[in-house]
Design a protein around this motif. Structure first.
Motif, mmCIF file in Angstrom:
data_model
loop_
_atom_site.group_PDB
_atom_site.id
_atom_site.type_symbol
_atom_site.label_atom_id
_atom_site.label_comp_id
_atom_site.label_asym_id
_atom_site.label_seq_id
_atom_site.Cartn_x
_atom_site.Cartn_y
_atom_site.Cartn_z
ATOM 1 N N GLN A 136 0.801 -1.224 0.000
ATOM 2 C CA GLN A 136 0.000 0.000 0.000
ATOM 3 C C GLN A 136 0.834 1.275 0.000
ATOM 4 O OE1 GLN A 136 -2.431 -0.768 3.522
ATOM 5 N NE2 GLN A 136 -4.130 -1.484 2.249
ATOM 6 N N GLY A 137 2.153 1.139 0.148
ATOM 7 C CA GLY A 137 3.018 2.319 0.176
ATOM 8 C C GLY A 137 2.852 3.154 1.435
ATOM 9 N N THR A 138 2.343 2.543 2.499
ATOM 10 C CA THR A 138 2.019 3.278 3.715
ATOM 11 C C THR A 138 3.246 3.893 4.374
ATOM 12 O OG1 THR A 138 0.175 1.769 4.105
ATOM 13 C CG2 THR A 138 0.909 3.105 5.975
ATOM 14 N N LEU A 139 4.316 3.125 4.516
ATOM 15 C CA LEU A 139 5.486 3.646 5.215
ATOM 16 C C LEU A 139 6.201 4.716 4.398
ATOM 17 C CD1 LEU A 139 6.954 0.473 6.971
ATOM 18 C CD2 LEU A 139 5.445 2.248 7.887
ATOM 19 N N GLU A 140 6.150 4.602 3.089
ATOM 20 C CA GLU A 140 6.725 5.673 2.262
ATOM 21 C C GLU A 140 6.058 7.010 2.592
ATOM 22 O OE1 GLU A 140 7.969 1.996 0.143
ATOM 23 O OE2 GLU A 140 6.187 2.641 1.240
ATOM 24 N N ARG A 141 4.741 6.971 2.744
ATOM 25 C CA ARG A 141 4.001 8.203 3.045
ATOM 26 C C ARG A 141 4.215 8.662 4.484
ATOM 27 N NH1 ARG A 141 0.140 5.167 0.316
ATOM 28 N NH2 ARG A 141 -0.959 4.678 2.261
ATOM 29 N N GLN A 142 4.131 7.739 5.428
ATOM 30 C CA GLN A 142 4.168 8.126 6.830
ATOM 31 C C GLN A 142 5.566 8.497 7.318
ATOM 32 O OE1 GLN A 142 1.421 8.645 8.553
ATOM 33 N NE2 GLN A 142 0.230 7.990 6.778
ATOM 34 N N LEU A 143 6.599 7.968 6.679
ATOM 35 C CA LEU A 143 7.965 8.285 7.090
ATOM 36 C C LEU A 143 8.538 9.498 6.362
ATOM 37 C CD1 LEU A 143 9.493 4.695 7.335
ATOM 38 C CD2 LEU A 143 8.922 6.216 9.237
ATOM 39 N N ALA A 144 7.886 9.927 5.282
ATOM 40 C CA ALA A 144 8.385 11.066 4.506
ATOM 41 C C ALA A 144 8.581 12.328 5.343
ATOM 42 C CB ALA A 144 7.455 11.335 3.317
ATOM 43 N N PRO A 145 7.654 12.667 6.253
ATOM 44 C CA PRO A 145 7.873 13.869 7.076
ATOM 45 C C PRO A 145 9.122 13.796 7.957
ATOM 46 C CG PRO A 145 5.564 13.211 7.147
ATOM 47 C CD PRO A 145 6.310 12.095 6.491
#
Length: 321
Positions: A49-58
């Motif tokens: 789902q690409g979740t960690l890519e999104r949540q770790l970006a900040p």
């Protein structure tokens, strides 16, 4: 190498040195290297789902993904600093890492799923019970939860590993050997177990119910845990959410995982139904079975030394937010 000691037992100078090294490491780290295996369901969901890519970006961090055939080589890579975080491995695997002196931190655990691994034979096999395994060739992955399940089941039947012919096999090699009759029995976990049950004519001699609780653990290299606790907080929170989603939306989860695993959705749903996916902090009280596992492997001369399974580092989610 010596085993990792808890922070409360390290000397003040050692702690300061570790924190100084962690600070330098934190500044240099922009990637979290995540190891996983096919049975690492929740991490596979987050990856797909690409979740960690999104949540770790900040946080300025990107995940990199590394797949392994089973838990032991995964934790060996973590110990060798080739990974930062390990997706779930069976409860047996960390005791081997501890015996090797690995500096690992327990980040989380899943509640027990005893029926998610089993000893199986072909439907037409003359073997009717675990006691019938005496003198037979049994395939399983070394140090996996299946390994301990076999030890515990044999002990319950008045036998030991010396009474069988062990064959250390990865799940893929185990399935091939089982199908062509090169082994008499196979000890394996989901989703491989469900795939065998749905695609072949098999019988279960014993699963982990009342024998081995089969908890799975998420771990990090201690250096990374000290340096980037905020990264582990994000991963932990997303694992919790993913666990709830898989159990609350079994068909959607199966539809997502089926093409990734190369297994039909019905088999995935069956496998997921036997796993708890209840992610919770790893606490000493929940690790009591680890000592029984360690003692069992040491008694079989499979661990190089006796260990205190509770002499470990524990991560506290949210404590470093």
């Amino acid at each position: 190498m010596t085993s990792s000691l808890s922070l409360t037992r390290r000397g003040a100078l050692g702690t300061l040195a570790a924190l100084g090294a962690a600070s330098a490491f934190a500044q240099a780290s922009s990637t979290v290297r995540i190891g996983y295996q096919k049975s690492s369901t929740l991490i596979v969901v987050l990856k797909t789902q690409g979740t960690l890519e999104r949540q770790l970006a900040p946080l300025g961090v990107k995940p990199s993904w590394h797949e392994f055939t089973s838990g032991l080589p995964l934790l060996e890579a973590l110990n060798l600093d080739n990974l930062d975080f390990s997706a779930d491995v069976a409860d047996t695997v960390p005791v081997f890492a501890q015996a090797a002196g690995a500096k690992l931190t327990f980040v989380a655990q899943e509640a027990p799923s005893p029926a998610a691994q089993a000893i199986v034979v072909k439907a037409e096999s003359p073997l009717k019970s675990v006691a019938d395994l005496k003198g037979r060739k049994v395939g399983f992955a070394k140090a996996a939860g299946a390994h301990y399940l076999l030890i515990a089941a044999l002990e319950q039947a008045g036998l030991s590993l010396k009474d069988i012919e062990p064959a250390y096999l990865t799940p893929a090699d185990g399935r091939a050997a089982f199908e062509k009759g090169a082994i008499d029995a196979w000890v394996v976990w989901d989703p491989f177990l469900s795939a065998a049950q749905r695609q072949s004519q098999v019988r279960v001699l014993a699963d982990g119910t009342g024998i081995a609780s089969y908890q799975r653990y998420y771990l990090a290299a201690t250096r990374f845990a000290q340096a980037r606790p905020e990264v582990l907080n994000v991963i932990y929170a997303e694992l919790e959410k993913a666990g709830r989603w898989v159990k609350q939306s079994p068909k959607d989860a199966a539809a997502l995982l089926a093409p990734v695993w190369g297994i039909d959705a019905a088999t995935v749903e069956q496998a997921n139904g036997r796993r708890s996916y209840a992610v919770r902090p790893a606490v000493a009280e929940g690790l009591r079975e680890q000592q029984r596992i360690a003692d069992a492997f040491f008694a079989e001369k499979l661990l190089p030394r006796k260990i205190n399974a509770l002499d470990i580092d524990l991560f506290k989610p949210g404590a470093h937010a």
